[in-house]
Scaffold this active site. Structure first.
Site, short mmCIF file in Angstrom:
data_model
loop_
_atom_site.label_atom_id
_atom_site.label_comp_id
_atom_site.label_asym_id
_atom_site.label_seq_id
_atom_site.Cartn_x
_atom_site.Cartn_y
_atom_site.Cartn_z
N ASP A 66 0.92 -1.25 -0.20
CA ASP A 66 0.06 0.16 0.03
C ASP A 66 0.89 1.04 -0.08
O ASP A 66 1.53 1.60 0.78
CB ASP A 66 -0.99 -0.17 1.30
CG ASP A 66 -1.72 1.33 1.36
OD1 ASP A 66 -1.75 2.05 0.33
OD2 ASP A 66 -2.61 1.21 2.31
N VAL A 67 1.03 1.80 -1.23
CA VAL A 67 1.98 3.12 -1.20
C VAL A 67 1.79 4.01 -0.22
O VAL A 67 2.50 5.00 0.01
CB VAL A 67 1.90 3.61 -2.64
CG1 VAL A 67 2.39 2.38 -3.45
CG2 VAL A 67 0.70 4.08 -3.07
N ASN A 93 3.86 4.91 -10.29
CA ASN A 93 2.51 4.77 -11.05
C ASN A 93 1.30 4.67 -10.29
O ASN A 93 0.21 5.07 -10.70
CB ASN A 93 2.62 3.61 -12.10
CG ASN A 93 1.51 3.24 -12.88
OD1 ASN A 93 0.81 4.26 -13.54
ND2 ASN A 93 0.62 2.31 -12.47
N TYR A 158 -7.84 15.15 -6.37
CA TYR A 158 -6.71 14.55 -7.38
C TYR A 158 -5.91 15.58 -7.89
O TYR A 158 -4.96 15.36 -8.14
CB TYR A 158 -7.89 13.57 -8.33
CG TYR A 158 -6.93 13.01 -9.39
CD1 TYR A 158 -6.26 11.77 -9.00
CD2 TYR A 158 -6.89 13.40 -10.98
CE1 TYR A 158 -5.64 11.12 -10.16
CE2 TYR A 158 -6.13 12.76 -11.60
CZ TYR A 158 -5.64 11.34 -11.41
OH TYR A 158 -4.87 10.85 -12.31
N THR A 193 -8.06 2.61 -20.07
CA THR A 193 -7.82 1.67 -19.10
C THR A 193 -9.33 1.30 -18.31
O THR A 193 -10.13 1.80 -18.48
CB THR A 193 -6.93 2.32 -17.96
OG1 THR A 193 -7.73 3.45 -17.39
CG2 THR A 193 -5.89 2.84 -18.66
#
Length: 261
Positions: A66-67, A93, A158, A193
Site C-alpha cells: 500500500d503506497v 505509477n 486528485y 484503462t
C-alpha cells in the site's frame, strides 16, 4: 518476447504495476531487458502478470504494498532488493481518482487521495534514492496526469495531489541533478484503462447516458478525439529510462494528443 537490451540488467521497480498503464510500463521495461519488480495491492493481479511474463523468459518479481503507508513501501522495496539488488529505475505509477463536488465535506476522501497519489510518490522516491545515490545512477519517473497541470471539475483532491507530484518532481530533480539521477513526470490525458471505463460506467449510471457517450465526452478535450493508449504512456516512460535521455530532468511530459501545449 524480443528485447533490444537498452536496459539490460537494470533493476526497475513499478508501483501499481498489475494492470492498466502500470502493466504496460512493466511490459515495456521488460522488453528492453530490465529486471522488473511490480508493486500493487492485488496479489492475484500481480501474480498473473508475473506468470505471463516469466513464461516468456522475463525476470520479474511482485510484492503487495500500500503506497500510502511508508512501512509497507519500505518492506516491499527491501523484498525487491533481495531478489534483484539495488533499485536503479523507479516508476511511481500507483494512483487513485475519485470524483466529488468541492462542496462535499469528506476529509477521509481528501486525505486518502493525497496519501495515495502524493505521499505514495514521496515514499517511493525516498525508498529508492539511497540505492541510486550509492550506485551513481538513477531514473525516476512519476506518473502524474494532465490534472497535474490544469484543473478539472469534481476532482479537486486528485488535481491537488497531482499538482503536488509535479512540484515534487521538479524539486527532487534539482536536488539530485549532479548525481546522474533524473526525475521526470509523465502526464497522460484520459487513457483507455479499466479505471476510465469504470468512471464512464458511473457517469452513465448517474446521468442515464450510454457509457460510450460518456467516453466520447471524455475524449472531447483531446484534439485527436480519442483515448490515449497505455502503451503510448509506457513508451514515454521507457524513453526517459534509456541511454540518450540523460539531460531530460525536471520535466512534465504530456501524453494527451495536444490537449495541453
Amino acid at each position: 518476447m524480443s528485447a533490444n537490451g537498452s536496459l539490460q540488467g537494470r533493476h526497475a521497480l513499478v508501483t501499481g504495476g498489475g494492470r492498466g498503464i502500470g502493466a504496460s510500463i512493466v511490459r515495456s521495461l521488460v522488453a528492453r531487458g530490465a529486471r522488473v519488480s511490480m508493486l500493487g495491492r492485488a496479489a492475484a493481479t500481480l501474480e498473473a502478470l508475473a506468470a505471463d511474463l516469466s513464461s516468456s523468459g522475463a525476470q520479474v518479481f511482485c510484492a503487495t504494498a500500500d503506497v500510502a503507508r511508508r512501512e509497507s513501501v519500505d518492506a516491499a522495496f527491501a523484498a525487491a532488493r533481495t531478489r534483484f539488488g539495488p533499485v536503479e529505475i523507479l516508476v511511481n505509477n500507483a494512483g487513485q481518482a475519485v470524483s466529488a463536488p468541492i462542496t462535499k465535506r469528506d476529509e477521509a476522501l481528501w486525505e486518502r487521495l493525497l496519501a495515495v497519489n502524493l505521499s505514495g510518490t514521496y515514499f517511493g522516491i525516498q525508498a529508492a534514492l539511497p540505492d541510486m545515490l550509492q550506485g551513481g545512477f538513477g531514473r525516476i519517473i512519476n506518473i502524474a496526469s494532465t490534472a497535474g497541470l490544469t484543473g478539472y471539475p469534481y476532482v479537486a483532491a486528485y488535481c491537488a495531489a497531482k499538482h503536488g507530484v509535479i512540484g515534487l518532481t521538479r524539486a527532487v530533480a534539482r536536488e539530485v541533478a549532479a548525481r546522474n539521477i533524473t526525475v521526470n513526470a509523465v502526464c497522460p490525458g484520459y487513457t483507455d484503462t479499466d479505471l476510465v471505463r469504470e468512471a464512464a460506467a458511473k457517469i452513465s449510471a448517474v446521468t442515464g447516458r450510454k457509457a460510450e457517450e460518456a467516453l466520447q465526452a471524455m475524449t472531447k478535450s483531446n484534439p485527436q478525439g480519442r483515448l490515449i493508449q497505455p502503451d503510448e504512456v509506457a513508451n514515454a516512460v521507457a524513453w526517459l529510462c534509456m541511454p540518450g535521455s540523460e539531460s531530460i530532468t525536471g520535466q512534465s511530459i504530456v501524453v494527451a494528443g495536444g490537449e495541453l501545449m
